[in-house]
Design an enzyme around this catalytic site. Structure first.
Site, PDB file in Angstrom:
ATOM      1  N   HIS A  70     -56.432 -23.677   9.147  1.00 30.82           N
ATOM      2  CA  HIS A  70     -56.280 -22.235   9.343  1.00 30.82           C
ATOM      3  C   HIS A  70     -55.959 -21.516   8.029  1.00 30.82           C
ATOM      4  O   HIS A  70     -54.862 -21.635   7.497  1.00 30.82           O
ATOM      5  CB  HIS A  70     -55.169 -21.978  10.375  1.00 30.82           C
ATOM      6  CG  HIS A  70     -54.901 -20.526  10.628  1.00 30.82           C
ATOM      7  ND1 HIS A  70     -53.663 -20.038  10.980  1.00 30.82           N
ATOM      8  CD2 HIS A  70     -55.727 -19.442  10.573  1.00 30.82           C
ATOM      9  CE1 HIS A  70     -53.728 -18.735  11.126  1.00 30.82           C
ATOM     10  NE2 HIS A  70     -54.975 -18.356  10.886  1.00 30.82           N
ATOM     11  N   SER A  93     -57.535 -19.265  14.429  1.00 30.86           N
ATOM     12  CA  SER A  93     -56.187 -18.709  14.322  1.00 30.86           C
ATOM     13  C   SER A  93     -55.445 -18.775  15.652  1.00 30.86           C
ATOM     14  O   SER A  93     -54.257 -18.472  15.709  1.00 30.86           O
ATOM     15  CB  SER A  93     -56.251 -17.250  13.856  1.00 30.86           C
ATOM     16  OG  SER A  93     -57.045 -16.479  14.744  1.00 30.86           O
ATOM     17  N   ASN A 103     -48.641 -17.505  13.080  1.00 29.50           N
ATOM     18  CA  ASN A 103     -48.945 -16.421  14.012  1.00 29.50           C
ATOM     19  C   ASN A 103     -47.935 -16.355  15.156  1.00 29.50           C
ATOM     20  O   ASN A 103     -47.681 -15.286  15.703  1.00 29.50           O
ATOM     21  CB  ASN A 103     -50.359 -16.581  14.573  1.00 29.50           C
ATOM     22  CG  ASN A 103     -51.411 -16.106  13.587  1.00 29.50           C
ATOM     23  OD1 ASN A 103     -51.136 -15.316  12.694  1.00 29.50           O
ATOM     24  ND2 ASN A 103     -52.639 -16.602  13.727  1.00 29.50           N
ATOM     25  N   GLU A 145     -52.659 -23.641   7.168  1.00 29.83           N
ATOM     26  CA  GLU A 145     -52.045 -24.519   8.169  1.00 29.83           C
ATOM     27  C   GLU A 145     -53.051 -25.619   8.515  1.00 29.83           C
ATOM     28  O   GLU A 145     -54.196 -25.329   8.861  1.00 29.83           O
ATOM     29  CB  GLU A 145     -51.685 -23.735   9.429  1.00 29.83           C
ATOM     30  CG  GLU A 145     -50.550 -22.756   9.238  1.00 29.83           C
ATOM     31  CD  GLU A 145     -50.242 -21.973  10.509  1.00 29.83           C
ATOM     32  OE1 GLU A 145     -49.088 -21.964  10.952  1.00 29.83           O
ATOM     33  OE2 GLU A 145     -51.186 -21.360  11.067  1.00 29.83           O
TER      34      GLU A 145
END
Length: 721
Positions: A460, A439, A510, A472
């Site tokens: 991800h 992440s 993120n 992702e």
């Protein structure tokens, strides 16, 4: 069984374009109307079909001894998947969309008005306009296949059923169940459809047509008698109570952001209180009005974006077929990844962990998820056992020579991940792809020292893996096009929406989430209460507030990413001073039952979500809600929008489409706004810049609008060109 489904062809209709409808007769005068839209994988209803259906019905009625009609699909795994959404989006004013609805109502009325029995023989998706056509039939038979699902999902596009569905469904199954189906947009399976009276029979696909023929031979079925509870809801007092309760419940969920829900309730109520004639008029009018709403435009934009993304593999290469998968790590993420690989993709998966306990944990994750499906009647016990047999475990690398893809889900430690690559390269086949579920760590760093860096990629997932739809896919500079395409194709096979993003700190999701959560934490440290902050963002349109989201993700995980982002991008990602006291108190959120909210002990019934007031003492503050909810939402969302545009500008996301899908599917950005890019376009870049500049003057440089926004504001450019 005397009836033999021998079929005799009828001449095809002479039309300018090939018709989607063909008519044949059985030897004893039952007409079979086959729906097969040319050059399409699934059947969707189009405006030109109104004339085609009218023609085919007229032709059928010319048959001198016509006993009845049966609608079937010529597609392998779908009946009718709904209406052609692009047809709706071409409408430029409400009257055009209203006219579309009226045409749909007219053709359904023609079907419903036939004197002979008309049966819909349903196999596969029967959704939207497809179910409305089935509702217009005198009877419905469906297959017991898992692919068979029935529903009216129009609300998910900011619309309502416009071809009579709002009037026919309540009369067939009762208003309470009909409203639930339309307001949620949920699909139901064959056995549930049979229980609620939506279909008259559910049989194996092999005898679907034969059963439909038998149904025709029985003649028109009399009107179905509703269950007692549904009949009570149709009475004067029942209707008053029902619509009061449904409105109250729906408004609490929608927060007023989804006008389609209010319109659905209005139109159903009109039909039940003023008669179906008024109901059909209200339905068509409401449909036209809803097509023109910004909410429907945004939701339809997401639909088109998701459809386009399904055809995009992220690279100009053909994907390799994945036959066997391995997962490194049997923890929460590893177990979830293994589960969707076996249950969704149907691919054998081997879990490697350092001990048997980790493997057992991963097995339990899959078993529990499947057990839930069994209890809900969505899966047979034998199928549960079959899917579990696709999962195996090991504490060494036995079996890795047959693996096409390894997904690494170990701790966020760079050296450990690099070690995993070396070991996989020694024990797996030459062509094996190594995908890291990281992440925060850059993929090029993980790939450093790899013997085959072109086969290393980031993949991800978001937690919980079985529920979160996004992944992702993160290639580094040397990842091959084939590796990218293969990984994207595999993620889709797992049932995921995959976006390809750049190999930069925090990737995309993120990176835009961090400033949003940081700002919520700042509001907390300024004295705003936990509930007030979270309510502000829920009322804005997010499914949960930022502090509850941090609890769900894991406070320790969330705060681990922030320093990486601060190092990469500077001061604007700096966490608010004082928040570290939360971590020092061993608050990790839901996973250890200690966070911003209270959690019930194991074995105890969960109470209504309640903030843990002890956190205020920990942070040395007394909560006093001084800021309006709208001001809190403005602060948090403005930073997310600004960072999303930066990500587009620096290539972290390839285009506005991917940015919007990533935000909506990854962190629950309000779908009715269409995503951050579409939201900025709807507001205007100049207005967003002015808001950021006002916040910059009040709160500091972290709100400074990025260059890409300033340029678009100055030149009047949109993010969707």
């Amino acid at each position: 069984m005397n009836q033999k489904p021998l079929i005799f062809p009828v001449e095809k209709l002479e039309t300018a374009t090939p018709s989607a409808f063909t008519l044949h007769f059985t030897e004893d005068d039952i007409g079979i109307i086959t729906i097969d839209v040319p050059d399409e994988k699934v059947n969707t209803l189009k405006a030109e079909f109104v004339h085609q259906v009218s023609q085919i019905l007229h032709q059928a009625q010319q048959h001198p001894k016509l006993k009845g009609l049966i609608f079937v699909s010529g597609k392998k795994d779908s009946f009718i998947a709904g209406a052609d959404i692009s047809m709706i989006s071409r409408c430029t004013q409400a009257s055009e969309a209203e006219e579309l609805a009226k045409k749909g109502q007219t053709v359904m009325a023609q079907i419903a008005g036939l004197k002979v029995p008309v049966v819909a023989a349903i196999h596969g998706a029967c959704l939207g306009g497809g179910l409305e056509l089935a509702l217009a039939c005198n009877s419905r038979i469906c297959s017991l296949d898992d692919k068979t699902q029935l529903g009216l999902p129009e609300v998910q596009l900011g619309l309502l059923p416009g071809s009579g569905g709002t009037q026919r469904l309540p009369r067939l199954i009762g208003a309470p169940k009909a409203l639930d189906m339309m307001l949620t947009g949920r699909s139901i399976r064959a056995k549930q459809a049979l229980r609620m009276g939506l279909v008259d029979d559910a049989v194996p696909q092999s005898i679907l047509l034969q059963t439909a023929i038998e149904r025709v031979n029985k003649g028109r079925i009399s009107k179905r008698v509703l269950p007692c509870q549904a009949r009570l809801a149709q009475g004067p007092l029942g209707k008053t109570l029902l619509f009061h309760f449904v409105r109250k419940q729906t408004r609490a969920k929608s927060k007023g952001h989804y006008p389609a829900t209010e319109k659905i309730i209005d139109v159903v109520q009109t039909g039940l209180t003023q008669g179906s004639g008024s109901g059909y008029q209200a339905e068509a009018r409401a449909f036209g009005e809803l097509v023109m709403t910004p909410q429907s435009e945004a939701l339809r934009g997401l639909f088109f974006a998701s459809t386009a993304l399904k055809k995009d593999l992220g690279a100009e290469a053909s994907p390799r077929e994945i036959h066997n998968v391995a997962v490194l790590g049997g923890g929460l993420m590893g177990g979830g990844i293994a589960s969707v690989t076996a249950t969704k993709a149907g691919v054998p998966v081997r879990i490697k962990d350092i001990n048997q306990q980790g493997i057992s944990h991963a097995f339990k994750t899959s078993w529990d998820l499947l057990q839930g499906k069994v209890k809900r009647g969505h899966l047979k016990r034998a199928e549960q056992q079959r899917q579990m047999m696709l999962i195996s475990g090991t504490t060494d690398y036995s079996g890795f020579r047959q693996v096409d893809l390894v997904v690494e889900a170990v701790f966020e430690d760079l050296e450990l991940k690099q070690k995993m690559i070396r070991e996989v390269e020694e024990n797996a086949a030459q062509q094996t792809i190594f995908a890291s579920n990281t992440s925060s760590l850059p993929i090029h760093e993980i790939a450093r020292g790899a013997a085959r860096p072109e086969q290393v990629i980031g993949l991800h997932y978001f937690s919980p893996v079985d529920k979160m739809p996004l992944v992702e896919v993160i290639p580094h500079a040397h990842t091959s096009a084939e590796t990218i395409a293969t990984t994207v194709a595999f993620a889709r096979k797992q049932g995921k929406t995959a976006i390809v993003v750049g190999d930069s700190a925090g990737f995309y999701v993120n990176r835009i989430l961090a400033p949003y959560i940081n700002e919520a934490a700042r509001c907390l440290l300024e004295g705003e209460s936990i509930e007030h902050i979270d309510n502000a963002l829920v009322n804005f349109g997010f499914p949960v507030g930022p502090l509850q989201l941090l609890d769900e993700v894991g406070i320790d995980v969330g705060t681990k990413i922030i320093p990486i982002l601060e190092t990469a991008y500077g001061e604007r990602f700096a966490p608010p001073p004082g928040l570290d006291a939360v971590l020092k108190d061993d608050r990790k959120g839901r996973k250890n039952g200690k966070g911003f909210y209270l959690y019930a002990d194991k074995g105890q019934k969960a109470k209504k979500k309640q903030a843990d007031s002890s956190i205020y003492k920990l942070l040395n503050l007394t909560p006093k809600n001084k800021q309006a909810e709208s001001d809190i939402a403005d602060r948090c969302v403005a930073l997310m929008l600004n960072e999303a545009v930066r990500c587009l500008d620096d290539g972290t996301v390839r285009n506005a489409r991917d940015a919007d899908i990533g935000a909506v599917f990854g962190i629950g950005f309000p779908p009715f706004l269409g995503g951050p890019m579409r939201y900025i376009d709807s507001l205007g870049a100049d207005r967003v810049v002015k808001k950021l500049q006002a916040l910059q003057r009040q709160y500091g440089e972290r709100f400074a609008p990025c260059d890409a926004l300033l340029t678009r504001a100055a030149e009047g450019q949109k993010l969707y060109s």
